[in-house]
Scaffold this motif. Structure first.
Motif, short mmCIF file in Angstrom:
data_model
loop_
_atom_site.label_atom_id
_atom_site.label_comp_id
_atom_site.label_asym_id
_atom_site.label_seq_id
_atom_site.Cartn_x
_atom_site.Cartn_y
_atom_site.Cartn_z
N GLY A 182 1.00 -1.31 0.18
CA GLY A 182 -0.08 -0.01 0.01
C GLY A 182 0.69 1.32 0.01
O GLY A 182 1.96 1.24 0.11
N GLY A 183 0.14 2.33 -0.36
CA GLY A 183 0.80 3.76 -0.36
C GLY A 183 1.85 3.80 -1.53
O GLY A 183 1.79 3.22 -2.66
N ARG A 184 2.54 4.94 -1.58
CA ARG A 184 3.34 5.23 -2.65
C ARG A 184 4.59 4.18 -3.22
O ARG A 184 5.45 4.26 -4.11
N HIS A 185 4.86 3.20 -2.12
CA HIS A 185 6.06 2.40 -2.29
C HIS A 185 5.25 0.90 -2.71
O HIS A 185 6.10 0.06 -2.57
N SER A 186 4.24 0.94 -3.03
CA SER A 186 3.64 -0.21 -3.35
C SER A 186 4.24 -1.26 -4.40
O SER A 186 4.61 -0.84 -5.33
N GLY A 187 4.43 -2.56 -3.81
CA GLY A 187 5.14 -3.32 -4.79
C GLY A 187 6.77 -3.53 -4.64
O GLY A 187 7.32 -4.46 -4.93
N LYS A 188 7.30 -2.62 -3.83
CA LYS A 188 8.56 -2.67 -3.45
C LYS A 188 8.98 -3.97 -2.36
O LYS A 188 8.08 -4.26 -1.53
N ILE A 189 10.05 -4.48 -2.64
CA ILE A 189 10.28 -5.47 -1.61
C ILE A 189 11.78 -5.21 -1.03
O ILE A 189 12.56 -4.87 -1.70
N GLY A 190 11.79 -5.40 0.42
CA GLY A 190 12.88 -4.91 0.94
C GLY A 190 13.38 -5.42 2.34
O GLY A 190 12.36 -6.31 2.97
N LYS A 191 14.44 -5.21 2.89
CA LYS A 191 14.83 -5.69 4.23
C LYS A 191 14.36 -4.82 5.34
O LYS A 191 14.75 -3.52 5.18
N ILE A 192 13.49 -5.38 6.44
CA ILE A 192 13.22 -4.19 7.32
C ILE A 192 14.56 -3.85 8.40
O ILE A 192 15.30 -4.70 8.59
N LEU A 193 14.79 -2.69 8.31
CA LEU A 193 16.00 -2.16 9.04
C LEU A 193 15.61 -1.88 10.62
O LEU A 193 16.39 -2.06 11.39
N THR A 194 14.48 -0.99 10.45
CA THR A 194 13.92 -0.67 11.77
C THR A 194 12.55 -0.44 11.86
O THR A 194 11.93 -0.44 10.92
N ILE A 195 11.96 -0.77 13.13
CA ILE A 195 10.55 -0.84 13.21
C ILE A 195 10.35 0.19 14.57
O ILE A 195 10.95 -0.15 15.75
N THR A 196 9.68 1.17 14.02
CA THR A 196 9.37 2.24 15.16
C THR A 196 8.04 2.41 15.74
O THR A 196 7.28 2.62 15.19
N THR A 197 8.22 1.79 17.11
CA THR A 197 6.59 1.80 17.84
C THR A 197 6.06 3.23 18.08
O THR A 197 6.90 4.12 18.98
N VAL A 198 5.02 3.81 17.62
CA VAL A 198 4.56 5.12 17.88
C VAL A 198 3.37 4.97 19.00
O VAL A 198 2.37 4.13 18.80
N MET A 199 3.39 5.87 20.01
CA MET A 199 2.54 5.75 20.70
C MET A 199 1.01 6.51 20.42
O MET A 199 0.87 7.25 19.46
N GLY A 200 -0.09 5.97 20.74
CA GLY A 200 -1.41 6.22 20.49
C GLY A 200 -1.83 5.71 19.10
O GLY A 200 -1.59 4.53 18.73
N SER A 201 -2.83 6.34 18.46
CA SER A 201 -3.50 5.58 17.46
C SER A 201 -2.64 5.79 16.06
O SER A 201 -2.97 5.15 14.88
#
Length: 241
Positions: A182-201
């Motif tokens: 989804g979004g403007r990067h739809s279809g791209k495949i990559g390695k996850i470097l970082t996952i940032t947890t955001v507080m709230g909704s």
């Protein structure tokens, strides 16, 4: 409510001719959302296996089209990313994927590859007897002993004698491979470097390194679909175009 929509406003992912006719079939409620491509439109407009809706219905009524291991008879049933479509009478097997331009594409695969499909875990619950029930994004529920979590992906068997048996597990974590759906990067495949947890909704942010180019980009976690572990699984679960 209308059962059709105008071709001019059909989802871009369908990639159909806009001005040949005025209307086209809507997607029926089912395993995917309203953006999913109706199987009848796929057979007629995308693949050219039929010329008219009447021919589509005849093909489906003969139970000639198998979607994720089950015969499909509804021309409005939606198909989406990682669905497996088999037409045994023609010896044709396809996996639906997402190209980098955001369009749904059918990649031809062999009969062996059509025996399994990739699914995303939505959540999990503990049912009677202490067993773990995994709830998948397309509506199916699976009992498994696999230690999986929401946002992980599972490779499930489609063979009748082992239907929904877990073949492989791709965890949602840093260092593993993911596809953006989804979004403007739809279809791209990559390695996850970082996952940032955001507080709230606000959705969590994920930074990836694109396979091939090494370019870094960010997206939100709801657009992430795990497709491999430490090494790319592009040959099986993604495309490079």
């Amino acid at each position: 409510m209308s059962e059709h929509l105008k071709r001019l406003v059909a989802p871009r992912a369908w990639h159909i001719a806009k001005k040949t006719k005025t209307f086209i079939s809507k997607t029926a409620p089912g395993p995917h959302n309203g953006q999913a491509l109706p199987i009848g439109v796929w057979l007629r407009d995308t693949m050219g296996f039929a010329q008219t809706l009447k021919e589509v219905k005849q093909i489906l009524n003969e139970r000639s089209v198998i979607v994720n291991g089950r015969p499909c008879r509804d021309p409005k049933m939606g198909i989406g990313i990682f669905d497996i479509i088999a037409i045994p009478k023609m010896g044709k097997y396809y996996r639906i994927l997402l190209a980098k331009n955001g369009r749904l594409v059918a990649i031809e695969i062999d009969a062996e590859a059509a025996k399994s499909r990739l699914c995303k875990v939505q959540n999990k619950t503990i049912v009677a007897g202490g067993k773990t029930q995994v709830n998948l994004t397309y509506g199916a529920n699976v009992l498994t002993e696999e230690a999986c979590s929401p946002k992980d992906s599972l490779v499930l068997s489609l063979e009748p004698e082992q239907r929904f048996a877990v073949i492989e597990h791709f965890p949602y974590k840093e260092g593993n491979m993911a596809m953006v759906i989804g979004g403007r990067h739809s279809g791209k495949i990559g390695k996850i470097l970082t996952i940032t947890t955001v507080m709230g909704s606000t959705p969590n942010t994920v930074i990836l390194e694109e396979v091939g180019t090494g370019t870094q980009f960010d997206t939100i976690d709801s657009y992430i679909y795990m497709v491999g572990r430490e090494t790319p699984a592009i040959a099986e679960w993604g495309i490079e175009e």
